[in-house]
Design a protein around this motif. Structure first.
Motif, PDB file in Angstrom:
ATOM      1  N   ILE A 288      -9.311  -8.149   3.245  1.00  0.00           N
ATOM      2  CA  ILE A 288     -10.240  -9.278   3.171  1.00  0.00           C
ATOM      3  C   ILE A 288     -10.855  -9.513   4.546  1.00  0.00           C
ATOM      4  O   ILE A 288     -10.138  -9.732   5.527  1.00  0.00           O
ATOM      5  CB  ILE A 288      -9.529 -10.559   2.696  1.00  0.00           C
ATOM      6  CG1 ILE A 288      -8.888 -10.328   1.322  1.00  0.00           C
ATOM      7  CG2 ILE A 288     -10.512 -11.729   2.639  1.00  0.00           C
ATOM      8  CD1 ILE A 288      -7.984 -11.478   0.871  1.00  0.00           C
ATOM      9  N   PHE A 289     -12.175  -9.469   4.616  1.00  0.00           N
ATOM     10  CA  PHE A 289     -12.897  -9.773   5.842  1.00  0.00           C
ATOM     11  C   PHE A 289     -13.330 -11.243   5.766  1.00  0.00           C
ATOM     12  O   PHE A 289     -14.035 -11.640   4.837  1.00  0.00           O
ATOM     13  CB  PHE A 289     -14.107  -8.852   5.996  1.00  0.00           C
ATOM     14  CG  PHE A 289     -13.726  -7.400   6.192  1.00  0.00           C
ATOM     15  CD1 PHE A 289     -13.489  -6.894   7.463  1.00  0.00           C
ATOM     16  CD2 PHE A 289     -13.595  -6.552   5.102  1.00  0.00           C
ATOM     17  CE1 PHE A 289     -13.127  -5.568   7.644  1.00  0.00           C
ATOM     18  CE2 PHE A 289     -13.240  -5.221   5.267  1.00  0.00           C
ATOM     19  CZ  PHE A 289     -13.001  -4.727   6.551  1.00  0.00           C
ATOM     20  N   SER A 290     -12.896 -12.035   6.730  1.00  0.00           N
ATOM     21  CA  SER A 290     -13.026 -13.490   6.652  1.00  0.00           C
ATOM     22  C   SER A 290     -14.450 -13.998   6.836  1.00  0.00           C
ATOM     23  O   SER A 290     -15.324 -13.309   7.373  1.00  0.00           O
ATOM     24  CB  SER A 290     -12.119 -14.144   7.698  1.00  0.00           C
ATOM     25  OG  SER A 290     -10.774 -13.879   7.427  1.00  0.00           O
ATOM     26  N   ALA A 291     -14.633 -15.240   6.426  1.00  0.00           N
ATOM     27  CA  ALA A 291     -15.929 -15.913   6.485  1.00  0.00           C
ATOM     28  C   ALA A 291     -16.235 -16.437   7.888  1.00  0.00           C
ATOM     29  O   ALA A 291     -15.491 -16.225   8.842  1.00  0.00           O
ATOM     30  CB  ALA A 291     -15.939 -17.062   5.480  1.00  0.00           C
ATOM     31  N   ASN A 292     -17.349 -17.127   7.964  1.00  0.00           N
ATOM     32  CA  ASN A 292     -17.847 -17.770   9.178  1.00  0.00           C
ATOM     33  C   ASN A 292     -18.156 -16.714  10.248  1.00  0.00           C
ATOM     34  O   ASN A 292     -18.595 -15.615   9.924  1.00  0.00           O
ATOM     35  CB  ASN A 292     -16.861 -18.837   9.671  1.00  0.00           C
ATOM     36  CG  ASN A 292     -17.561 -19.956  10.428  1.00  0.00           C
ATOM     37  OD1 ASN A 292     -18.675 -20.331  10.085  1.00  0.00           O
ATOM     38  ND2 ASN A 292     -16.932 -20.486  11.446  1.00  0.00           N
ATOM     39  N   TYR A 293     -17.927 -17.032  11.536  1.00  0.00           N
ATOM     40  CA  TYR A 293     -18.376 -16.130  12.602  1.00  0.00           C
ATOM     41  C   TYR A 293     -17.268 -15.211  13.117  1.00  0.00           C
ATOM     42  O   TYR A 293     -17.379 -14.645  14.197  1.00  0.00           O
ATOM     43  CB  TYR A 293     -18.973 -16.958  13.737  1.00  0.00           C
ATOM     44  CG  TYR A 293     -20.224 -17.666  13.313  1.00  0.00           C
ATOM     45  CD1 TYR A 293     -21.450 -17.008  13.306  1.00  0.00           C
ATOM     46  CD2 TYR A 293     -20.184 -18.977  12.849  1.00  0.00           C
ATOM     47  CE1 TYR A 293     -22.598 -17.639  12.870  1.00  0.00           C
ATOM     48  CE2 TYR A 293     -21.329 -19.613  12.403  1.00  0.00           C
ATOM     49  CZ  TYR A 293     -22.542 -18.938  12.421  1.00  0.00           C
ATOM     50  OH  TYR A 293     -23.676 -19.559  11.964  1.00  0.00           O
ATOM     51  N   THR A 294     -16.212 -15.051  12.331  1.00  0.00           N
ATOM     52  CA  THR A 294     -15.093 -14.224  12.768  1.00  0.00           C
ATOM     53  C   THR A 294     -15.501 -12.766  12.955  1.00  0.00           C
ATOM     54  O   THR A 294     -15.125 -12.118  13.934  1.00  0.00           O
ATOM     55  CB  THR A 294     -13.933 -14.303  11.763  1.00  0.00           C
ATOM     56  OG1 THR A 294     -14.410 -13.906  10.469  1.00  0.00           O
ATOM     57  CG2 THR A 294     -13.395 -15.719  11.673  1.00  0.00           C
TER      58      THR A 294
ATOM     59  N   GLU B 182     -11.044   4.962  -1.540  1.00  0.00           N
ATOM     60  CA  GLU B 182     -11.535   4.624  -2.878  1.00  0.00           C
ATOM     61  C   GLU B 182     -10.567   3.763  -3.666  1.00  0.00           C
ATOM     62  O   GLU B 182     -10.958   3.079  -4.616  1.00  0.00           O
ATOM     63  CB  GLU B 182     -11.835   5.920  -3.646  1.00  0.00           C
ATOM     64  CG  GLU B 182     -12.950   6.749  -3.015  1.00  0.00           C
ATOM     65  CD  GLU B 182     -13.243   8.013  -3.803  1.00  0.00           C
ATOM     66  OE1 GLU B 182     -12.548   8.253  -4.813  1.00  0.00           O
ATOM     67  OE2 GLU B 182     -14.171   8.745  -3.410  1.00  0.00           O
ATOM     68  N   ARG B 183      -9.298   3.779  -3.312  1.00  0.00           N
ATOM     69  CA  ARG B 183      -8.293   2.975  -4.019  1.00  0.00           C
ATOM     70  C   ARG B 183      -8.317   1.523  -3.577  1.00  0.00           C
ATOM     71  O   ARG B 183      -8.079   0.603  -4.365  1.00  0.00           O
ATOM     72  CB  ARG B 183      -6.898   3.559  -3.761  1.00  0.00           C
ATOM     73  CG  ARG B 183      -5.763   2.786  -4.399  1.00  0.00           C
ATOM     74  CD  ARG B 183      -4.428   3.194  -3.804  1.00  0.00           C
ATOM     75  NE  ARG B 183      -4.399   2.964  -2.369  1.00  0.00           N
ATOM     76  CZ  ARG B 183      -4.163   1.773  -1.815  1.00  0.00           C
ATOM     77  NH1 ARG B 183      -3.961   0.696  -2.573  1.00  0.00           N
ATOM     78  NH2 ARG B 183      -4.146   1.646  -0.499  1.00  0.00           N
ATOM     79  N   LEU B 184      -8.620   1.296  -2.298  1.00  0.00           N
ATOM     80  CA  LEU B 184      -8.532  -0.027  -1.679  1.00  0.00           C
ATOM     81  C   LEU B 184      -9.663  -0.944  -2.149  1.00  0.00           C
ATOM     82  O   LEU B 184     -10.840  -0.558  -2.142  1.00  0.00           O
ATOM     83  CB  LEU B 184      -8.591   0.131  -0.157  1.00  0.00           C
ATOM     84  CG  LEU B 184      -8.443  -1.126   0.695  1.00  0.00           C
ATOM     85  CD1 LEU B 184      -7.006  -1.637   0.655  1.00  0.00           C
ATOM     86  CD2 LEU B 184      -8.846  -0.819   2.148  1.00  0.00           C
ATOM     87  N   VAL B 185      -9.325  -2.174  -2.486  1.00  0.00           N
ATOM     88  CA  VAL B 185     -10.330  -3.176  -2.809  1.00  0.00           C
ATOM     89  C   VAL B 185     -10.744  -3.870  -1.519  1.00  0.00           C
ATOM     90  O   VAL B 185      -9.899  -4.263  -0.711  1.00  0.00           O
ATOM     91  CB  VAL B 185      -9.794  -4.214  -3.828  1.00  0.00           C
ATOM     92  CG1 VAL B 185     -10.834  -5.305  -4.077  1.00  0.00           C
ATOM     93  CG2 VAL B 185      -9.434  -3.517  -5.133  1.00  0.00           C
ATOM     94  N   LYS B 186     -12.063  -3.992  -1.314  1.00  0.00           N
ATOM     95  CA  LYS B 186     -12.602  -4.609  -0.102  1.00  0.00           C
ATOM     96  C   LYS B 186     -13.269  -5.938  -0.450  1.00  0.00           C
ATOM     97  O   LYS B 186     -14.126  -5.980  -1.337  1.00  0.00           O
ATOM     98  CB  LYS B 186     -13.648  -3.691   0.555  1.00  0.00           C
ATOM     99  CG  LYS B 186     -13.077  -2.529   1.345  1.00  0.00           C
ATOM    100  CD  LYS B 186     -12.531  -1.393   0.513  1.00  0.00           C
ATOM    101  CE  LYS B 186     -13.575  -0.657  -0.291  1.00  0.00           C
ATOM    102  NZ  LYS B 186     -12.996   0.590  -0.939  1.00  0.00           N
ATOM    103  N   ALA B 187     -12.881  -7.026   0.217  1.00  0.00           N
ATOM    104  CA  ALA B 187     -13.462  -8.339  -0.048  1.00  0.00           C
ATOM    105  C   ALA B 187     -14.194  -8.844   1.190  1.00  0.00           C
ATOM    106  O   ALA B 187     -13.649  -8.810   2.297  1.00  0.00           O
ATOM    107  CB  ALA B 187     -12.377  -9.332  -0.457  1.00  0.00           C
ATOM    108  N   PHE B 188     -15.418  -9.311   0.991  1.00  0.00           N
ATOM    109  CA  PHE B 188     -16.247  -9.840   2.082  1.00  0.00           C
ATOM    110  C   PHE B 188     -16.629 -11.270   1.734  1.00  0.00           C
ATOM    111  O   PHE B 188     -17.323 -11.511   0.753  1.00  0.00           O
ATOM    112  CB  PHE B 188     -17.501  -8.982   2.261  1.00  0.00           C
ATOM    113  CG  PHE B 188     -17.224  -7.570   2.693  1.00  0.00           C
ATOM    114  CD1 PHE B 188     -17.221  -7.226   4.035  1.00  0.00           C
ATOM    115  CD2 PHE B 188     -16.942  -6.587   1.751  1.00  0.00           C
ATOM    116  CE1 PHE B 188     -16.956  -5.924   4.444  1.00  0.00           C
ATOM    117  CE2 PHE B 188     -16.677  -5.282   2.145  1.00  0.00           C
ATOM    118  CZ  PHE B 188     -16.683  -4.947   3.490  1.00  0.00           C
ATOM    119  N   ASN B 189     -16.170 -12.213   2.554  1.00  0.00           N
ATOM    120  CA  ASN B 189     -16.380 -13.626   2.266  1.00  0.00           C
ATOM    121  C   ASN B 189     -17.523 -14.191   3.114  1.00  0.00           C
ATOM    122  O   ASN B 189     -17.474 -14.163   4.350  1.00  0.00           O
ATOM    123  CB  ASN B 189     -15.082 -14.400   2.555  1.00  0.00           C
ATOM    124  CG  ASN B 189     -15.068 -15.763   1.884  1.00  0.00           C
ATOM    125  OD1 ASN B 189     -16.074 -16.213   1.333  1.00  0.00           O
ATOM    126  ND2 ASN B 189     -13.924 -16.438   1.931  1.00  0.00           N
TER     127      ASN B 189
END
Length: 275
Positions: free
Chosen positions: A141-147, A186-193
């Motif tokens: 999970i890649f976090s939100a805001n300016y991180t 390809e197996r990993l789920v990637k989340a971008f907030n």
């Protein structure tokens, strides 16, 4: 009338510059952040009800990437929701050679109404602890805001001879190498907030053609990355707008229920990929 610049009593306009922050004790785990997580608790109950299962994430591990200017409620939601559903959650950043690094939350408000800043002490480093162990995770999970913007900072900006050298430095940065490894998996789920598509600026070739939801302020970056804009259903609160494109899950907001909406989509995507 005296000269306010020489007065011992500062004027109201000058008083606004001096703000005493309430300081919470640093925590080593976002679950201990002193913020309201009622939305996260409700999210857990809703997911359990929808799936008819109390612990659907048993045996699954997640890693959250963050930096200073994180949203405290967002980070606590990751810890609360994923762990309550049986998952394990790690939090990591670039530690700059330190064994531990303290990062501070984003602060909302004006000079007269400031929320207290929160501090998290991190011990997991992107290069040493995440990239070599990426195979152990079900999702990143890649976090939100300016991180992600802060993690994109390059020391080479002051020494690069040309744009090509700076481009190579960006791709070979810790964040760049992490994004490359994650997007190739390809197996990993990637989340971008929310603002997190900034992370993709380190490796633009991985973003082309993906359909995503994101914060409206990121439209220029999305256009440069050739990301397709996910349409928002008529009448839906933009904070709750999420989209799934294969193994990429994205959301338009990290606040006001946006992170919980992202997590609902993330859990569904992980479980669907195992069927």
């Amino acid at each position: 009338m005296g000269d306010p610049l020489n007065s011992n009593e500062p004027s109201k306009s000058r008083q606004r510059r001096y703000v005493t922050f309430r300081s919470y004790a640093p925590v080593s785990d976002p679950i201990d952040l002193n913020v309201d997580d009622s939305r996260a608790i409700a999210c857990v109950a809703q997911i359990q009800q929808d799936l008819g299962c109390e612990l659907p994430l048993v045996g699954k591990r997640f890693v959250v990437i963050l930096e200073s200017l994180f949203v405290a409620e967002e980070q606590k939601a990751y810890a609360r929701v994923l762990r309550s559903l049986g998952g394990l959650v790690d939090f990591a950043s670039k530690l700059w050679g330190n064994k531990e690094m303290r990062i501070t939350s984003h602060v909302e408000g004006n000079w007269n109404q400031l929320n207290a800043a929160h501090t998290i002490a991190l011990t997991k480093d992107i290069a040493k602890d995440v990239i070599p162990q990426l195979a152990r995770y079900s999702a990143i999970i890649f976090s939100a805001n300016y991180t992600m913007k802060r993690l994109s900072w390059l020391a080479e900006i002051s020494t690069a001879k040309d744009s090509e050298e700076l481009r190579e430095a960006r791709q070979n940065s810790d964040l760049g190498l992490l994004v490359d490894a994650a997007m190739r998996n390809e197996r990993l789920v990637k989340a971008f907030n929310c603002h997190a598509i900034w992370a993709l600026m380190t490796q633009p070739e991985h973003a082309q053609g993906i359909t995503m939801a994101f914060n409206g302020v990121m439209a220029p970056e999305a256009d440069a990355l050739r990301i397709e804009v996910a349409p928002n259903p008529d009448g839906q609160d933009i904070h709750l707008h999420t989209h799934v494109d294969g193994k990429v899950v994205s959301s338009a907001a990290g606040v006001n229920g946006g992170t919980e909406a992202l997590l609902r989509s993330l859990v569904r995507t992980i479980l669907a990929s195992e069927r």
